[in-house]
Design a protein around this motif. Structure first.
Motif, PDB file in Angstrom:
ATOM      1  N   TRP A  52       0.826  -1.206   0.000  1.00 22.10           N
ATOM      2  CA  TRP A  52       0.000   0.000   0.000  1.00 22.10           C
ATOM      3  C   TRP A  52       0.862   1.258   0.000  1.00 22.10           C
ATOM      4  N   ARG A  53       1.963   1.238   0.789  1.00 20.42           N
ATOM      5  CA  ARG A  53       2.866   2.406   0.801  1.00 20.42           C
ATOM      6  C   ARG A  53       3.433   2.652  -0.590  1.00 20.42           C
ATOM      7  N   ASP A  58       3.513   5.827  -5.561  1.00 20.18           N
ATOM      8  CA  ASP A  58       3.400   5.873  -7.022  1.00 20.18           C
ATOM      9  C   ASP A  58       2.266   6.804  -7.436  1.00 20.18           C
ATOM     10  N   ALA A  59       1.116   6.677  -6.775  1.00 24.00           N
ATOM     11  CA  ALA A  59      -0.029   7.529  -7.108  1.00 24.00           C
ATOM     12  C   ALA A  59       0.286   8.993  -6.845  1.00 24.00           C
ATOM     13  N   PRO A  66       4.038  14.729  -2.900  1.00 31.25           N
ATOM     14  CA  PRO A  66       3.576  14.455  -1.540  1.00 31.25           C
ATOM     15  C   PRO A  66       2.364  15.300  -1.157  1.00 31.25           C
ATOM     16  N   LEU A  67       1.624  14.801  -0.181  1.00 32.94           N
ATOM     17  CA  LEU A  67       0.462  15.542   0.307  1.00 32.94           C
ATOM     18  C   LEU A  67       0.890  16.833   0.995  1.00 32.94           C
TER      19      LEU A  67
END
Length: 94
Positions: A52-53, A58-59, A66-67
């Protein structure tokens, strides 16, 4: 498990029904013992978390990096394990 691998003994707490299910699997020969079952389950969970990380990284890489702090705060509030407040019911279909 790899021979010579360092291990640590810990105490965990599980719901009674999960313990009974694990004991049933051991009794049926589907797991060598409770420790082996838990070791396998933790390994699967860690592998899944790593996947998931990687997918999130990748997304994020494909959508702008980064957010921001605001985006992370929003996600943390949404995904927080704390009990969510009850909504007033507005916006829900009957």
């Amino acid at each position: 498990m790899v021979f010579g691998m360092a291990t640590s003994k810990i105490t965990i707490t599980l719901p009674d029904d999960q313990v009974e299910e694990i004991r049933g699997l051991v009794a049926a020969g589907r797991a060598a013992n409770i420790s082996a079952f838990v070791t396998h389950a933790v390994g699967v969970a860690l592998y899944d978390a790593a996947g998931w990380r990687e997918m999130l990284a990748d997304a994020l890489g494909q959508t702008g990096g980064p957010l921001t702090k605001k985006e992370r705060d929003w996600a943390d509030a949404l995904l927080s394990p704390r009990q969510r407040r009850r909504s007033s019911g507005k916006g829900k279909a009957a």
